[in-house]
Motif scaffolding. Structure first.
Motif, PDB file in Angstrom:
ATOM      1  N   CYS A   1      -3.448  -9.923  -4.999  1.00 12.96           N
ATOM      2  CA  CYS A   1      -3.235 -11.138  -4.270  1.00 12.96           C
ATOM      3  C   CYS A   1      -2.529 -10.752  -2.984  1.00 12.96           C
ATOM      4  O   CYS A   1      -2.764 -11.104  -1.907  1.00 12.96           O
ATOM      5  CB  CYS A   1      -2.146 -11.986  -5.064  1.00 12.96           C
ATOM      6  N   ILE A   2      -1.839  -9.741  -3.077  1.00 12.81           N
ATOM      7  CA  ILE A   2      -0.854  -9.380  -1.848  1.00 12.81           C
ATOM      8  C   ILE A   2      -1.862  -8.638  -0.878  1.00 12.81           C
ATOM      9  O   ILE A   2      -1.692  -8.951   0.417  1.00 12.81           O
ATOM     10  CB  ILE A   2       0.184  -8.306  -2.318  1.00 12.81           C
ATOM     11  N   LEU A   3      -2.803  -7.914  -1.382  1.00 11.35           N
ATOM     12  CA  LEU A   3      -3.702  -7.404  -0.483  1.00 11.35           C
ATOM     13  C   LEU A   3      -4.657  -8.311   0.233  1.00 11.35           C
ATOM     14  O   LEU A   3      -5.450  -8.061   1.099  1.00 11.35           O
ATOM     15  CB  LEU A   3      -4.356  -6.283  -1.070  1.00 11.35           C
ATOM     16  N   ARG A   4      -4.671  -9.270  -0.455  1.00 12.13           N
ATOM     17  CA  ARG A   4      -5.687 -10.518   0.235  1.00 12.13           C
ATOM     18  C   ARG A   4      -5.122 -10.958   1.497  1.00 12.13           C
ATOM     19  O   ARG A   4      -5.694 -11.776   2.294  1.00 12.13           O
ATOM     20  CB  ARG A   4      -5.847 -11.567  -0.766  1.00 12.13           C
ATOM     21  N   LEU A   5      -3.885 -10.907   1.774  1.00  8.26           N
ATOM     22  CA  LEU A   5      -3.286 -11.528   2.966  1.00  8.26           C
ATOM     23  C   LEU A   5      -3.685 -10.964   4.115  1.00  8.26           C
ATOM     24  O   LEU A   5      -4.222  -9.546   4.143  1.00  8.26           O
ATOM     25  CB  LEU A   5      -1.665 -11.060   2.940  1.00  8.26           C
ATOM     26  N   PRO A   6      -4.062 -11.645   5.162  1.00  6.99           N
ATOM     27  CA  PRO A   6      -4.954 -11.127   6.381  1.00  6.99           C
ATOM     28  C   PRO A   6      -4.144 -10.436   7.467  1.00  6.99           C
ATOM     29  O   PRO A   6      -4.277 -10.506   8.441  1.00  6.99           O
ATOM     30  CB  PRO A   6      -5.427 -12.522   7.020  1.00  6.99           C
TER      31      PRO A   6
ATOM     32  N   THR B   1      -0.509   1.852  -3.147  1.00 11.74           N
ATOM     33  CA  THR B   1       0.003   2.910  -3.998  1.00 11.74           C
ATOM     34  C   THR B   1       1.425   2.930  -4.205  1.00 11.74           C
ATOM     35  O   THR B   1       1.971   3.282  -5.115  1.00 11.74           O
ATOM     36  CB  THR B   1      -0.225   4.392  -2.756  1.00 11.74           C
ATOM     37  N   LEU B   2       2.254   2.225  -3.134  1.00 11.49           N
ATOM     38  CA  LEU B   2       3.611   1.757  -3.518  1.00 11.49           C
ATOM     39  C   LEU B   2       3.740   1.089  -4.805  1.00 11.49           C
ATOM     40  O   LEU B   2       4.540   1.383  -5.658  1.00 11.49           O
ATOM     41  CB  LEU B   2       3.828   1.182  -2.360  1.00 11.49           C
ATOM     42  N   PHE B   3       2.906   0.140  -4.786  1.00 10.09           N
ATOM     43  CA  PHE B   3       3.190  -0.748  -6.131  1.00 10.09           C
ATOM     44  C   PHE B   3       2.351  -0.011  -7.472  1.00 10.09           C
ATOM     45  O   PHE B   3       3.014  -0.219  -8.520  1.00 10.09           O
ATOM     46  CB  PHE B   3       2.224  -2.077  -5.902  1.00 10.09           C
ATOM     47  N   GLY B   4       1.185   0.691  -6.937  1.00 10.42           N
ATOM     48  CA  GLY B   4       0.819   1.282  -8.282  1.00 10.42           C
ATOM     49  C   GLY B   4       1.595   2.327  -8.860  1.00 10.42           C
ATOM     50  O   GLY B   4       1.822   2.474  -9.995  1.00 10.42           O
ATOM     51  N   ILE B   5       2.239   3.099  -7.987  1.00 15.46           N
ATOM     52  CA  ILE B   5       3.263   4.123  -8.428  1.00 15.46           C
ATOM     53  C   ILE B   5       4.556   3.299  -9.154  1.00 15.46           C
ATOM     54  O   ILE B   5       5.107   4.036 -10.294  1.00 15.46           O
ATOM     55  CB  ILE B   5       3.857   4.991  -7.530  1.00 15.46           C
ATOM     56  N   THR B   6       4.825   2.392  -8.705  1.00 14.95           N
ATOM     57  CA  THR B   6       5.991   1.477  -9.333  1.00 14.95           C
ATOM     58  C   THR B   6       5.789   1.306 -10.794  1.00 14.95           C
ATOM     59  O   THR B   6       6.317   1.278 -11.648  1.00 14.95           O
ATOM     60  CB  THR B   6       6.574   0.386  -8.513  1.00 14.95           C
ATOM     61  N   LEU B   7       4.262   0.422 -10.897  1.00 13.56           N
ATOM     62  CA  LEU B   7       3.981   0.117 -11.970  1.00 13.56           C
ATOM     63  C   LEU B   7       3.809   1.435 -13.001  1.00 13.56           C
ATOM     64  O   LEU B   7       4.104   1.176 -14.077  1.00 13.56           O
ATOM     65  CB  LEU B   7       2.635  -0.605 -12.022  1.00 13.56           C
ATOM     66  N   PHE B   8       3.294   2.403 -12.543  1.00 15.26           N
ATOM     67  CA  PHE B   8       3.116   3.436 -13.306  1.00 15.26           C
ATOM     68  C   PHE B   8       4.203   3.917 -14.046  1.00 15.26           C
ATOM     69  O   PHE B   8       4.245   4.291 -14.875  1.00 15.26           O
ATOM     70  CB  PHE B   8       2.188   4.572 -12.597  1.00 15.26           C
TER      71      PHE B   8
ATOM     72  N   SER C   1      -8.494  -0.819   4.276  1.00 12.60           N
ATOM     73  CA  SER C   1      -7.604   0.058   5.483  1.00 12.60           C
ATOM     74  C   SER C   1      -6.598   0.812   5.037  1.00 12.60           C
ATOM     75  O   SER C   1      -6.101   0.697   3.794  1.00 12.60           O
ATOM     76  CB  SER C   1      -7.146  -1.258   6.374  1.00 12.60           C
ATOM     77  N   ALA C   2      -6.251   1.794   5.751  1.00 12.71           N
ATOM     78  CA  ALA C   2      -5.172   2.729   5.148  1.00 12.71           C
ATOM     79  C   ALA C   2      -3.791   1.982   4.976  1.00 12.71           C
ATOM     80  O   ALA C   2      -3.204   2.383   3.844  1.00 12.71           O
ATOM     81  CB  ALA C   2      -4.894   3.568   6.296  1.00 12.71           C
ATOM     82  N   VAL C   3      -3.439   0.753   5.800  1.00 14.10           N
ATOM     83  CA  VAL C   3      -2.071  -0.118   5.292  1.00 14.10           C
ATOM     84  C   VAL C   3      -2.282  -0.648   3.770  1.00 14.10           C
ATOM     85  O   VAL C   3      -1.265  -0.337   3.134  1.00 14.10           O
ATOM     86  CB  VAL C   3      -2.034  -0.994   6.284  1.00 14.10           C
ATOM     87  N   GLN C   4      -3.387  -1.068   3.526  1.00 12.02           N
ATOM     88  CA  GLN C   4      -3.792  -1.549   2.246  1.00 12.02           C
ATOM     89  C   GLN C   4      -3.538  -0.456   1.000  1.00 12.02           C
ATOM     90  O   GLN C   4      -2.777  -0.636   0.061  1.00 12.02           O
ATOM     91  CB  GLN C   4      -4.777  -2.200   2.095  1.00 12.02           C
ATOM     92  N   LEU C   5      -4.186   0.550   1.409  1.00 16.51           N
ATOM     93  CA  LEU C   5      -4.072   1.670   0.662  1.00 16.51           C
ATOM     94  C   LEU C   5      -2.588   2.119   0.305  1.00 16.51           C
ATOM     95  O   LEU C   5      -2.164   2.403  -0.997  1.00 16.51           O
ATOM     96  CB  LEU C   5      -4.841   2.891   1.038  1.00 16.51           C
ATOM     97  N   MET C   6      -1.808   2.182   1.236  1.00 15.62           N
ATOM     98  CA  MET C   6      -0.306   2.542   1.337  1.00 15.62           C
ATOM     99  C   MET C   6       0.466   1.259   0.416  1.00 15.62           C
ATOM    100  O   MET C   6       1.239   1.816  -0.485  1.00 15.62           O
ATOM    101  CB  MET C   6       0.365   2.677   2.622  1.00 15.62           C
ATOM    102  N   VAL C   7       0.213   0.279   0.696  1.00 16.56           N
ATOM    103  CA  VAL C   7       0.822  -0.941  -0.187  1.00 16.56           C
ATOM    104  C   VAL C   7       0.425  -0.855  -1.686  1.00 16.56           C
ATOM    105  O   VAL C   7       1.248  -1.019  -2.847  1.00 16.56           O
ATOM    106  CB  VAL C   7       0.468  -2.227   0.266  1.00 16.56           C
TER     107      VAL C   7
END
Lengths: 480, 480, 480
Positions: free
Chosen positions: A424-429, A168-175, A160-166
């Motif tokens: 893991c985080i994105l698996r939260l329902p 992206t937030l973590f992805g950019i931090t890691l990047f 979902s779009a919300v998962q994508l936002m999450v």
């Protein structure tokens, strides 16, 4: 793996794709946070501040010496790659074009703001605690976002779009952390981001996709394919990525010969890739017919693989060789590796980013390491060698080669590790992701127009009369 | 013509469109040859070599003086024209969009490598036997490829990928020779390539199409038309060609005022063409309705026709006049000349390149000759005249005008002669070209997705009940 | 309003959409007029004239100092926005894509010629009675055309090509006068044209739409919607507008830091707008689904609103705030204001330009006034303040703020007044506009291909069996 397993069971609840509260909440909260953080931290750099005129008069510079004129045309090309290139490349699915281009738009626009902050904190925080941004910062923010868009390719249609936002937030931090380690601590060179952007982004996405494995995804298989026009739309993405890749690899290269050489090398590698991709695609299909999936994706592999070495003296024939190999490897990846990974490794890779970004990215890292290790003063010139690799102290090409290899490992580790964590985080329902039989369908996140096409399902059958039942149903229905 | 006739009979065998061996073989062999030849011949030029820093420090130049910054934005625009412009312009056919954009991609990517070699051997082979390439070489390679893509327009839908590769290989070879004669021997000026690119490319393609004449092509006529969305896709090509044409004509013009003037002239000529094209299209149709074929193609004629003279002092009104005439001529060409050529001259011109490239190209050559012959020192300035025409020795504007006219003849001769020669080769029954009733159909060279649209043929009929039989067939089929 | 009422009755005659005489006549006459006027008035400016070489040698300038290199990349981006951006943004209607992209092409190509003349007469007429044009003139002409294309958005699908030509001719004339007053008389700054282009253009279009009010437009409502692929086409327009907006706002800003800062501010404002648009779109729809209309349009509002202040020291967080607000306001406008305006104000706004251009344009004007009024020497530097605002004499930031506000009023007045005037003219029953039940249909102005889609009307029904009558009709028809 035990905890992963139990965690998976925890998450198996009925799906609800309604994001009416979560999506607006996330967007508004994060955008507000951006405004506050920008207010505290972000200022114009010397070349974009109105005080620049004083600086210019003092040093008797020409207006042309403003960094803007060195980088802005490349920036715009990169910008097109991010929004039209990545966005349209993913429109190939018959009923997920809105999600492809729309969510790509959303996460890129959000991500670049967060990237300016993260990259600033790690890279250019001044003594006054301010981050100074200019055109090069914008390019770097776009680069940073690119890694998250690559990751999106692996999970396209399944989140979902919300998962994508999450994500992206973590992805950019890691990047930002990974980039800081590779560029500023290891001092590796990676102008085109083979390692920093592509390798990291691809493994990040693949790991997330592995964590979000859907055993019953075949329930959506009727939607996991293209139609004629959606393939043509995807070619818009392919071509804009392909054409502007020389700008991508040269955008933050050294002024002058660095940018010039990076553009030439990328141009040649990409040209070579197209020819071998066509060869492989035809050779491994029945009747020698070409497959649009290969033409849309594998033709770009050369640009990925030449990223790190683009500003080195790779030589024109070197670029052609890199492109030659990548066209072959990437196409074979689509034919053999993607089905294998889905079946045996439980990695469902919608766009095949393993073939387009992961493998070519790793190749790019290796090519970069070898080219750096083999650099000599006779080829580069004394000054040229220093300038190209920014050597300080007792650095030597051999050492540089080792550092490049180390950088590649860092990129892979960050990608895999970060991906598992975020998965893991994105698996939260709680994120509103679709059920297995609702994947690849815009229906659940978009108000769809009433199409002729979509409203004629019972009348559809193919030339070979396979669906004869459908026709009889139609006929009977009409008679009653 | 006797030998041509007997040759034709020889070639009339059943067609086999399977290119599973020939296409990969050609691609791999040629790409390998490219790598070897690039290894032997191609090196970076002074501005893209890492030694440039020495040169820069010696001459106290700014980074900005690197050729890259003068030409790279224009190069990228030209690159978009080649791949998106030409590619999408040809997507108008309802079932040949993959072939249009995909084969365009293949032959352009292959052709530009061969062009770098051929143009290097003829134009810039150094005393050390090396060809030095930089951003201007990339632009020239793209230009060279453009002529072959123009030729592709004439045979679109009627040839195989292997034939296109052969056609491109010879086309680029011929182009390099022709360009060498026109630019370096005759010393004609042709910055926008009205003669060198458009006239040559168009006559090359038309001659090949004449050699490959298909008397029974009407068997494919149900596919030789557009659908609504394919016409919109084609407009993407049209618009990117139209918008970036000022960059095309100015890309290799003289630094400074030369590039500046070429862009202005092209901008104006194209604007004028659009208006007269619309006028003619409306005037010659029933009910004054506009025809998409004209809007897609004839609107570009002004850019072709102003190519040669774009960097001269053509004056803004001169550009408008050129555009005005070309819009009219090109549209009338589509209405009257294309059917005439197919019926009486046996030239089947799928995209109407005679109207878009051949006629405007010839007009461009003539306009260039006249403008050159009429040049005076009062208009150009003493220095400006020398600079614009690169006059050496006792050259005068009148002489230059004569040379320009001679150049136009060379371009036409090379196009027609080369096309007939290559057409002969392409008639050999080994290239996998489609049968007459299989033309304009992606089916034979591409793995096609199962579309709704393509799988409903029996249910299609139009509003006016012309195809009543089809409906009855459908109904009967359903009853049984 | 009495005269308007009676005038309306006068105009209520049966419609004839045949423009076979009027359209060609208008095109040819006006294009001929252009050629004559260009012959009399338009010449190359110093940087594009072949005498430039003398100037360059005298002042010992580099080739790079030619204005061409400062502005050409931005010009090309703006050019793409005008033709692909505006053109494709309007292709969202299911059966008006030809009209959207084709008429956009026509009026832009015509309009820019007239704009060069009008803007020249008002802005740069030399002592010799000649208008000197260069790359900045081309950008300004494109800007001028943009205001008419914005106005086209309000009347999309409801007017003929001839009406559009008239509307453009007057629109550009009004624009040039308005711009002259705002820039040269009031001395307001408006680099990105929030007031001059967007506010004026939007109110011009809305007033015309009000004058052309069609009470029975709901007869065309089956065509006033999108299909799946037409929405994807529209995203091409959206993205090219979005990506190149930084070039739009920086194209004619001051060299160096001015252009640099304008690009950064616009980049940030647009990014912020996307996030809040998504939030609002999701929040105000059932089930939180996103609406393509908002994604296509409201995401651009930040670029409009930051236009005036883009070159000021708005600060990065300031840009984010502007974008934040505009995303919200624009999306709410689409949800609440557009239906309200149609129902109560009798303004039918096809593309919702009130939400995309009018409101954000006004906001942009206000933001510009406040930012200017709040400017201080500590923020801008002494030189920087003068340079940014071109202060002469006793001007102060406070005064400048007042002038900016005055400029906004001028833009609104010219838009509303001019629109009412031109709307009157367009109500004359001689322009070939469509009847109420023929709006939004390419059928009447374009030769349409025989589509599968368009030729199956009787067989179309939706999944929920709402149109059961249609099916029975089909069945009965087949039985007889």
């Amino acid at each position: 793996m035990g905890c992963v397993q139990s965690f998976r069971e925890l998450c198996d609840r009925p799906k609800n794709t309604n994001v009416r509260i979560s999506l607006p909440a996330v967007c508004i909260v994060w955008e507000t946070a951006m405004i506050i953080l920008f207010g505290i931290f972000i200022r114009y750099d010397d070349d974009s501040d109105s005080h620049w005129i004083d600086d210019r008069k003092e040093t008797n510079k020409s207006d042309m010496e403003n960094e803007f004129y060195f980088r802005y045309p490349s920036f715009q090309d990169v910008h097109v790659m991010i929004f039209v290139g990545f966005g349209f490349l993913m429109t190939f699915l018959k009923r997920y074009s809105f999600g492809a281009v729309g969510f790509n738009f959303l996460i890129a626009a959000f991500g670049l703001q967060w990237a300016l902050l993260m990259q600033g904190w790690f890279g250019s925080l001044g003594p006054d605690g301010k981050i100074k941004i200019g055109v090069e910062s914008l390019i770097n923010a776009d680069f940073c976002v690119a890694s998250c868009l690559i990751a999106y390719g692996a999970v396209l249609g399944k989140v979902s779009a919300v998962q994508l936002m999450v994500m992206t937030l973590f992805g950019i931090t890691l990047f930002a952390v990974e980039e800081h380690i590779i560029i500023h601590i290891i001092h590796a060179k990676d102008a085109g981001g083979s390692m920093v952007i592509h390798t990291f982004g691809a493994y990040y996405g693949l790991s997330i996709s592995w964590m979000l494995y859907r055993p019953n995804l075949n329930q959506s298989s009727r939607l996991q394919c293209s139609v004629y026009h959606s393939d043509v739309f995807a070619m818009i993405g392919t071509l804009f990525l392909w054409m502007f890749w020389p700008s991508f690899n040269s955008a933050i290269a050294d002024h002058g010969d660095g940018q010039h050489r990076a553009a030439i090398n990328t141009y040649l590698a990409l040209a070579s890739t197209v020819v071998t991709t066509v060869a492989m695609s035809s050779l491994f299909q029945k009747h020698g017919k070409l497959d649009m999936v290969h033409i849309q994706n594998s033709t770009l592999a050369g640009g990925v693989a030449v990223g790190t070495a683009a500003e080195f003296m790779l030589m024109p024939y070197g670029s052609l060789i890199v492109g030659f190999c990548c066209g072959i490897i990437s196409t074979l990846g689509y034919i053999y590796l993607t089905p294998f990974m889905e079946k045996y490794l439980k990695i469902q890779d919608t766009c095949g980013i393993h073939n387009l970004h992961a493998m070519p990215g790793v190749i790019g890292g290796i090519v970069g390491a070898i080219t750096a290790a083999a650099a000599t003063e006779s080829v580069y010139g004394v000054e040229g060698l220093k300038e190209t690799f920014d050597f300080v102290g007792d650095m030597s090409p051999t050492k540089q080669g080792g550092y490049q290899a180390a950088a590649l490992c860092v990129a892979i580790c960050f990608g895999v590790g970060g991906g598992i964590l975020v998965g893991c985080i994105l698996r939260l329902p709680i994120w509103g992701d679709p059920a297995d039989d609702s994947c690849f369908d815009d229906e659940h996140y978009w108000e769809l127009p009433q199409d002729e096409e979509s409203t004629q399902p019972v009348l559809q059958y193919n030339n070979h009369m396979r669906n004869k039942d459908v026709i009889e149903t139609t006929f009977n229905m009409q008679q009653t």
